[in-house]
Design an enzyme around this catalytic site. Structure first.
Site, PDB file in Angstrom:
ATOM      1  N   HIS A 191       1.907   4.665  -2.953  1.00  0.00           N
ATOM      2  CA  HIS A 191       1.820   5.998  -2.732  1.00  0.00           C
ATOM      3  C   HIS A 191       2.944   6.683  -3.396  1.00  0.00           C
ATOM      4  O   HIS A 191       2.957   7.760  -3.932  1.00  0.00           O
ATOM      5  CB  HIS A 191       1.877   6.361  -1.322  1.00  0.00           C
ATOM      6  CG  HIS A 191       0.649   6.047  -0.812  1.00  0.00           C
ATOM      7  ND1 HIS A 191      -0.614   6.728  -1.385  1.00  0.00           N
ATOM      8  CD2 HIS A 191       0.269   5.613   0.464  1.00  0.00           C
ATOM      9  CE1 HIS A 191      -1.476   6.428  -0.313  1.00  0.00           C
ATOM     10  NE2 HIS A 191      -1.170   5.823   0.679  1.00  0.00           N
ATOM     11  N   HIS A 196       0.985  -1.104   0.084  1.00  0.00           N
ATOM     12  CA  HIS A 196      -0.027  -0.089  -0.089  1.00  0.00           C
ATOM     13  C   HIS A 196       0.829   1.380   0.055  1.00  0.00           C
ATOM     14  O   HIS A 196       0.754   2.174  -0.679  1.00  0.00           O
ATOM     15  CB  HIS A 196      -0.909   0.061   1.348  1.00  0.00           C
ATOM     16  CG  HIS A 196      -1.764   1.284   1.149  1.00  0.00           C
ATOM     17  ND1 HIS A 196      -3.157   1.037   0.985  1.00  0.00           N
ATOM     18  CD2 HIS A 196      -1.763   2.615   1.713  1.00  0.00           C
ATOM     19  CE1 HIS A 196      -3.773   2.355   1.202  1.00  0.00           C
ATOM     20  NE2 HIS A 196      -2.913   3.155   1.507  1.00  0.00           N
ATOM     21  N   GLU A 197       1.951   1.194   0.944  1.00  0.00           N
ATOM     22  CA  GLU A 197       2.849   2.583   1.010  1.00  0.00           C
ATOM     23  C   GLU A 197       3.549   2.641  -0.176  1.00  0.00           C
ATOM     24  O   GLU A 197       3.843   3.649  -0.709  1.00  0.00           O
ATOM     25  CB  GLU A 197       3.570   2.516   2.284  1.00  0.00           C
ATOM     26  CG  GLU A 197       2.916   2.481   3.613  1.00  0.00           C
ATOM     27  CD  GLU A 197       1.789   3.578   3.766  1.00  0.00           C
ATOM     28  OE1 GLU A 197       2.214   4.678   3.187  1.00  0.00           O
ATOM     29  OE2 GLU A 197       0.759   3.326   4.082  1.00  0.00           O
ATOM     30  N   GLU A 241      -5.422   7.652  -1.576  1.00  0.00           N
ATOM     31  CA  GLU A 241      -5.588   6.492  -0.866  1.00  0.00           C
ATOM     32  C   GLU A 241      -6.535   5.277  -1.520  1.00  0.00           C
ATOM     33  O   GLU A 241      -6.123   4.092  -1.278  1.00  0.00           O
ATOM     34  CB  GLU A 241      -6.327   6.839   0.548  1.00  0.00           C
ATOM     35  CG  GLU A 241      -5.666   7.778   1.463  1.00  0.00           C
ATOM     36  CD  GLU A 241      -4.390   7.187   1.683  1.00  0.00           C
ATOM     37  OE1 GLU A 241      -4.138   6.029   1.762  1.00  0.00           O
ATOM     38  OE2 GLU A 241      -3.476   7.944   2.528  1.00  0.00           O
TER      39      GLU A 241
END
Length: 746
Positions: free
Chosen positions: A407, A403-404, A426
């Site tokens: 980003h 997930h990170e 997000e």
């Protein structure tokens, strides 16, 4: 005048007048004081006039923005705010021995053909007229307004960049014809040439920025601070073009500042880090925030030897010893980014080198590990992970890492122009998390589909619960609707509901954004969809975007979808501009039950509920371990199992005991343990109270919901447990979490 806002309820103001002046580059020069819990030093801002001033100037008007006109009039009779303090006129002598202009040129991050400058946004949305934004007709000084909160500003001064030896090399020969130009104009011209150097001269740009930041001051500037802003002016200067383009601000953070967290590590040693709070970095340094502000930065941070300084820079920094017991760390970025992406963490960290990680990974997997070669440029941008994701196997840690990492594209390389559209960051990261994690596990097509369908069901359940238990206004992904992306003539804006304490615990932007992207991928086809994502990243890399930028480009790639009624407007109406569960998603709610992994969980739930009924009917009989054979489940399956069992009205203590032993729930990851704690609380299972206490102490961010559960049962033992845990954890919790929990308990 600034309105006094409730810091836990209202919209977050973005007051910087970016339309008139833009920060192009920051140079931070800071000391970390763990004893006083402050970060202090200076920041030099290199500025350029903004688009609004250039537009009005080109039309032959003398224009200047006076953002807070009433405030200016009120302050006219007040003494100038220039404190008498003992602050040196030059920044601390910082050595950059690890920095050299000569040598092999490295590849820059930004596009080869672009300048290091903020891209002008052209989304087709006009700015709104702000009644406070009026043209200046020569009777007021220009105000530079910066976003700032919880900072003690000590002094502001103009920097004499013309005093830097050799700086004249930056001025092109044609620019030197006006020998009689004023010194102030020369300084501003130097800054202009510096911040507009082409990308292939980025090393030279950093070098001269360093020298300019260390130049002496040449006059103090008048300043005043409000709750959310720092306002700076120079007496007699009425236009942005004439305002000093290089200024130095001396300041200190405050221990209670909401941008930094002072705490201890697992060994009890002090550490400090920036947090992704609703106010971002404005309590760390005066800055400009979006909708249009992008900038580069470089930073030197000094701290006591023994501490390691990590920042979100492009270089892998090595410390320089300034004097005995003091080290200086230097980082920079060469791609313009929002100021909120600046991160710092200082502590007694242990560094794991990439090369050793590569070797270790290859040994553990006993296969060729596809990491880049040692010649690859590793850029150490920071990812913050809660310690809650580390125990209990690799699943939770792996998915959160994915997930990170996502980003890096959506959140860093491309950002939301309006923070109320945080789904752009997000939602994309949540969607890509599954794709990255599947690739990391090297799963087959069927395994990928099974995992993703199971994950979709869990997210559906989470979204359903959140919609039922939260304010409708907080469920809308574009709360400003047709005003999204608009800002005043000055560049000021607001983040809708940005200061509501409960908003930081909500996942609606993650979940609704994820389901929208999943729906589009299903409609278009995953291969075509991922190709469109790549095209989008290439086209908008380094820019701030709105929802329609992505949706318009996507629909242009699939014109046949317009015939079926799929338009930007319909997506707004069904997904982004309304509360509740989107209508297209309601139709999909039953499809995940067909997934094999889900059906397997359903079978296990049936076994547990039937066994529970048998035990309750015949309490004297002991359940033998071999009476029922329970299958081992994946972590996400365990989450679904426990959530399903939470829907049962009563589970007897013996079943709860067997449940914990069968799946070793105390050793599972935090997502599983959270559901186990919910079961313990619901059924008042006292042997499990120790697990609840451990969770509330060690997994504070995830444990907020459990405090409410402990109080709602109106059980004396549970309420005592809640208050005991809060008393122990309160000083380590962020302000919003502590406030929300306190309201539950007292």
């Amino acid at each position: 005048m600034e309105t006094q806002l409730d810091p836990m309820k209202d919209d977050l103001p973005l007051l910087a007048n970016t339309s008139y002046m833009l920060v192009k580059h920051y140079v931070l020069d800071l000391d970390v004081d763990f004893k006083g819990k402050v970060i202090e030093g200076s920041i030099v801002l290199f500025l350029e006039t903004g688009s609004q001033h250039r537009k009005t100037s080109s039309a032959g008007k003398e224009c200047c923005q006076s953002q807070f006109d009433e405030t200016c009039e009120m302050r006219a009779s007040e003494p100038c705010h220039i404190p008498i303090i003992n602050v040196p006129t030059c920044s601390s002598k910082t050595e950059y021995n690890d920095f050299a202009i000569s040598g092999k040129e490295e590849e820059a991050t930004a596009d080869e053909n672009s300048n290091h400058s903020n891209n002008e946004q052209a989304s087709g949305i006009s700015s709104s007229k702000d009644p406070c934004d009026i043209e200046n007709h020569g009777n007021k000084d220009f105000l530079l307004v910066l976003d700032c909160c919880d900072l003690a500003v000590l002094k502001v001064e103009e920097v004499d960049v013309a005093a830097v030896s050799g700086i004249e090399k930056l001025i092109r020969p044609a620019k030197l014809t006006g020998v009689s130009q004023e010194l102030e104009n020369l300084r501003n011209q130097i800054v202009h040439e510096l911040v507009t150097l082409p990308v292939d001269r980025w090393k030279e740009q950093l070098h001269y920025s360093t020298l300019c930041s260390q130049a002496p001051g040449c006059g103090e500037l008048v300043f005043s601070t409000g709750t959310w802003s720092l306002e700076i002016r120079k007496s007699g200067i009425q236009t942005p073009a004439d305002f000093p383009h290089a200024i130095r601000i001396w300041y200190k953070t405050k221990p209670e500042g909401r941008s930094v967290t002072w705490t201890t590590d697992q060994s009890g040693r002090p550490c400090v880090y920036t947090m992704g709070s609703p106010i971002n970095n404005r309590a760390l340094f005066p800055c400009q925030e979006p909708p249009i502000a992008l900038s580069t930065w470089q930073a030197s941070v000094r701290t006591a030897a023994g501490f390691v300084v990590l920042m979100s820079g492009e270089n892998s920094a090595e410390p320089v010893q300034l004097r005995e017991g003091v080290l200086s760390w230097y980082y920079y970025v060469s791609m313009p980014m929002p100021a909120s992406t600046f991160t710092v963490a200082v502590g007694c960290w242990q560094e794991v080198k990439q090369q050793s990680f590569k070797q270790t990974a290859a040994i553990e997997t006993n296969t060729e590990f596809p990491l880049p070669s040692s010649q690859t440029d590793f850029s150490p941008h920071i990812i913050f992970l809660s310690q809650s994701v580390l125990p209990g196997g690799s699943h939770l840690c792996g998915t959160r890492l994915c997930h990170e990492i996502a980003h890096a594209w959506f959140g860093l390389a491309i950002g939301a122009r309006d923070w109320t559209e945080e789904w752009i960051s997000e939602g994309f990261a949540t969607f890509l998390e599954d794709i990255f994690w599947a690739r990391a596990q090297q799963l087959s097509h069927d395994e990928i589909k099974g995992q993703q369908e199971l994950k979709a069901l869990l997210r559906w359940r989470r979204l359903r619960d959140e919609v039922q238990n939260s304010e409708e206004e907080l469920q809308v992904l574009r709360p400003k609707k047709e005003s999204t992306g608009e800002f005043s003539e000055s560049g000021a804006s607001v983040v809708k509901y940005g200061l509501k304490a409960e908003k930081i615990f909500m996942q609606v932007h993650y979940l609704k954004g994820y389901f929208l992207l999943r729906s589009l991928a299903k409609t278009i086809g995953e291969v075509s969809y991922l190709a469109s994502l790549r095209k989008f990243v290439v086209k908008f890399h380094g820019q701030l975007v709105l929802s329609q930028d992505f949706l318009s480009m996507l629909l242009e790639d699939i014109p046949k979808q317009k015939e079926s009624g799929l338009t930007v407007e319909s997506i707004f109406q069904n997904w982004l501009d309304t509360s509740g569960i989107p209508k297209p998603l309601l139709e999909e709610g039953e499809t995940w039950k067909e997934c094999q992994l889900v059906q397997q969980v359903s079978g296990e739930v049936t076994k547990w509920t039937q066994t529970n009924r048998r035990i309750r009917k015949s309490s004297k009989k002991k359940m033998k371990q071999d009476e029922v054979v329970f299958q081992q489940l994946l972590p996400d399956q365990l989450v679904l199992l426990l959530e399903s069992l939470l829907e049962e009205k009563t589970l007897c203590p013996r079943i709860l005991q067997c449940l914990e032993r069968t799946y070793q729930l105390r050793e599972q990851d935090a997502e599983v343990r959270h559901r186990w704690c919910e079961l313990v609380i619901k059924h008042k299972y006292e042997p499990g109270y120790g697990d609840v206490e451990r969770f509330l102490r060690e997994d504070q961010a995830m444990g907020v919901y459990l405090y409410g559960e402990l109080m709602v049962n109106e059980d004396a033992k549970q309420q005592e447990l809640a208050r005991k845990c809060f008393a122990a954890a309160q000083e380590h919790m962020d302000a919003s979490s502590a406030k929300v929990v306190a309201e539950m308990l007292f």
